[in-house]
Scaffold this motif. Sequence first.
Motif, PDB file in Angstrom:
ATOM      1  N   ILE A  51       1.038  -1.243   0.082  1.00 60.62           N
ATOM      2  CA  ILE A  51      -0.032  -0.010   0.069  1.00 60.62           C
ATOM      3  C   ILE A  51       0.886   1.360  -0.006  1.00 60.62           C
ATOM      4  O   ILE A  51       0.680   2.063  -0.789  1.00 60.62           O
ATOM      5  N   THR A  52       2.013   1.279   0.843  1.00 59.95           N
ATOM      6  CA  THR A  52       3.043   2.256   0.870  1.00 59.95           C
ATOM      7  C   THR A  52       3.632   2.488  -0.496  1.00 59.95           C
ATOM      8  O   THR A  52       3.562   3.773  -1.099  1.00 59.95           O
ATOM      9  N   VAL A  53       3.975   1.426  -0.962  1.00 54.78           N
ATOM     10  CA  VAL A  53       4.501   1.575  -2.582  1.00 54.78           C
ATOM     11  C   VAL A  53       3.629   2.229  -3.369  1.00 54.78           C
ATOM     12  O   VAL A  53       3.615   3.184  -4.407  1.00 54.78           O
ATOM     13  N   LEU A  54       2.174   1.636  -3.510  1.00 53.23           N
ATOM     14  CA  LEU A  54       1.156   2.270  -4.287  1.00 53.23           C
ATOM     15  C   LEU A  54       0.887   3.572  -3.998  1.00 53.23           C
ATOM     16  O   LEU A  54       0.755   4.269  -5.057  1.00 53.23           O
ATOM     17  N   LYS A  55       0.811   4.002  -2.747  1.00 51.06           N
ATOM     18  CA  LYS A  55       0.569   5.484  -2.442  1.00 51.06           C
ATOM     19  C   LYS A  55       1.756   6.384  -3.066  1.00 51.06           C
ATOM     20  O   LYS A  55       1.535   7.457  -3.656  1.00 51.06           O
TER      21      LYS A  55
END
Length: 97
Positions: A51-55
């Motif tokens: 999720i952090t990478v996608l954000k």
Amino acid sequence: MEEVSLDIVDQLKDKCIRLIDRYEETCVEVGRLNQEIASLKEELQREQEFITVLKEKNKRLQLAEAFKASSEDTNDAKMKIGRIVREIDRCIALLNR
């Protein structure tokens, strides 16, 4: 009387054996559940990292869109660039501490 006492002792032995069996089964189940919890925690950590990478990718895409802005979106692009510059300034200030 003696027969009644032996019967009670036998019943008590049976109950103790069943109790020990249930305890052992419960211990095995607790071990399995602890392993499952550990596995789920690892999966949750991986998902949170994803999720952090996608954000971060989303932020980059929004920045790219800001630079592609048409003449109508110029004001939005300026605001986004201003926000980015302020964030960079804040980061530099934190590094200088």
